[in-house]
Enzyme design. Sequence first.
Site, PDB file in Angstrom:
ATOM      1  N   CYS A 169       9.458 -27.696  -1.272  1.00  0.00           N
ATOM      2  CA  CYS A 169      10.396 -28.502  -1.995  1.00  0.00           C
ATOM      3  C   CYS A 169      10.293 -29.764  -2.166  1.00  0.00           C
ATOM      4  O   CYS A 169       8.910 -30.082  -2.350  1.00  0.00           O
ATOM      5  CB  CYS A 169      11.382 -28.343  -0.950  1.00  0.00           C
ATOM      6  SG  CYS A 169      11.321 -29.221   0.525  1.00  0.00           S
ATOM      7  N   CYS A 193      13.642 -30.912   4.199  1.00  0.00           N
ATOM      8  CA  CYS A 193      14.909 -30.003   4.467  1.00  0.00           C
ATOM      9  C   CYS A 193      14.653 -28.498   4.186  1.00  0.00           C
ATOM     10  O   CYS A 193      14.540 -27.774   5.228  1.00  0.00           O
ATOM     11  CB  CYS A 193      16.049 -30.586   3.733  1.00  0.00           C
ATOM     12  SG  CYS A 193      16.473 -32.284   3.852  1.00  0.00           S
ATOM     13  N   ARG A 194      14.445 -28.101   3.170  1.00  0.00           N
ATOM     14  CA  ARG A 194      14.387 -26.596   2.693  1.00  0.00           C
ATOM     15  C   ARG A 194      13.071 -25.900   3.073  1.00  0.00           C
ATOM     16  O   ARG A 194      13.119 -25.224   3.911  1.00  0.00           O
ATOM     17  CB  ARG A 194      14.759 -26.423   1.293  1.00  0.00           C
ATOM     18  CG  ARG A 194      16.097 -26.987   0.951  1.00  0.00           C
ATOM     19  CD  ARG A 194      16.380 -27.034  -0.553  1.00  0.00           C
ATOM     20  NE  ARG A 194      15.538 -28.163  -1.124  1.00  0.00           N
ATOM     21  CZ  ARG A 194      15.496 -28.498  -2.454  1.00  0.00           C
ATOM     22  NH1 ARG A 194      15.903 -27.778  -3.399  1.00  0.00           N
ATOM     23  NH2 ARG A 194      14.543 -29.336  -2.796  1.00  0.00           N
ATOM     24  N   ASP A 231      19.621 -28.139  -2.550  1.00  0.00           N
ATOM     25  CA  ASP A 231      19.185 -29.198  -1.804  1.00  0.00           C
ATOM     26  C   ASP A 231      20.237 -29.771  -1.002  1.00  0.00           C
ATOM     27  O   ASP A 231      21.278 -30.172  -1.523  1.00  0.00           O
ATOM     28  CB  ASP A 231      18.738 -30.341  -2.796  1.00  0.00           C
ATOM     29  CG  ASP A 231      18.171 -31.443  -2.128  1.00  0.00           C
ATOM     30  OD1 ASP A 231      18.054 -31.502  -0.833  1.00  0.00           O
ATOM     31  OD2 ASP A 231      17.475 -32.436  -2.709  1.00  0.00           O
TER      32      ASP A 231
HETATM   33  P1  4NP Z   1      14.128 -31.334   0.486  1.00  0.00           P
HETATM   34  O1  4NP Z   1      15.212 -32.427   0.481  1.00  0.00           O
HETATM   35  O2  4NP Z   1      13.174 -31.333  -0.717  1.00  0.00           O
HETATM   36  O3  4NP Z   1      14.817 -29.919   0.824  1.00  0.00           O
HETATM   37  O4  4NP Z   1      13.107 -31.720   1.601  1.00  0.00           O
HETATM   38  C1  4NP Z   1      15.095 -33.680   0.001  1.00  0.00           C
HETATM   39  C2  4NP Z   1      14.633 -34.671   0.883  1.00  0.00           C
HETATM   40  C3  4NP Z   1      14.773 -35.796   0.570  1.00  0.00           C
HETATM   41  C4  4NP Z   1      14.857 -36.191  -0.454  1.00  0.00           C
HETATM   42  C5  4NP Z   1      15.489 -35.242  -1.418  1.00  0.00           C
HETATM   43  C6  4NP Z   1      15.457 -33.918  -1.129  1.00  0.00           C
HETATM   44  N1  4NP Z   1      14.884 -37.714  -1.010  1.00  0.00           N
HETATM   45  O5  4NP Z   1      15.446 -38.048  -2.013  1.00  0.00           O
HETATM   46  O6  4NP Z   1      14.263 -38.683  -0.486  1.00  0.00           O
END
Ligand code: 4NP
Length: 157
Positions: A8, A13-14, A125
């Site tokens: 991701c 998170c994902r 997200d």
């Molecule tokens: P992920 O979620 O891609 O599912 O880990 C995010 C975590 C952090 C950020 C964006 C999405 N960020 O902008 O820091």
Amino acid sequence: MVKVLFVCLGNICRSPTAEGVFRAMVEDAGLSDVISVDSAGTSGWHKGDPPDLRGQQAAAKRGYDLSAQRSRKVVAGDFDVFDYIIGMDSRNFADLSSMAPEPARGKISMFLQFAPETGQREVPDPYYGGEDGFGEVLNLVEAASKGLLEDIRARHL
Ligand code: 4NP
């Protein structure tokens, strides 16, 4: 060994959720010796960080422990090492496709290709959303993990 990498944007998170859920499913199926699971982010923004606490808590409610995971960025070698490189959304897919050497492009997919019954293309997200975003991520990830395991069984085992 069949090697799976979930990807991701932040790897907090994902994709850590996908790693934790799919690893548990692989263990339950007795396939830990033949399927390896990892996750990474297209960005290095959260390098070294544990998964988002909201995600850890939502996962723990369903019996998944994400606490030992640490964020890392996708590296060039990943495209050689892994058999499945699985993005959560179309941005991840596009970023991975532009990073990958041509022969590795066919290894890249989107996770919900393995869960057509959800009627959704992307794992949304949850980073800037509320608590329920993480529950929705878990629902989609659990569905796609089942489909992925079936795909691996059909194609590799
Ligand atoms: P992920 O979620 O891609 O599912 O880990 C995010 C975590 C952090 C950020 C964006 C999405 N960020 O902008 O820091």
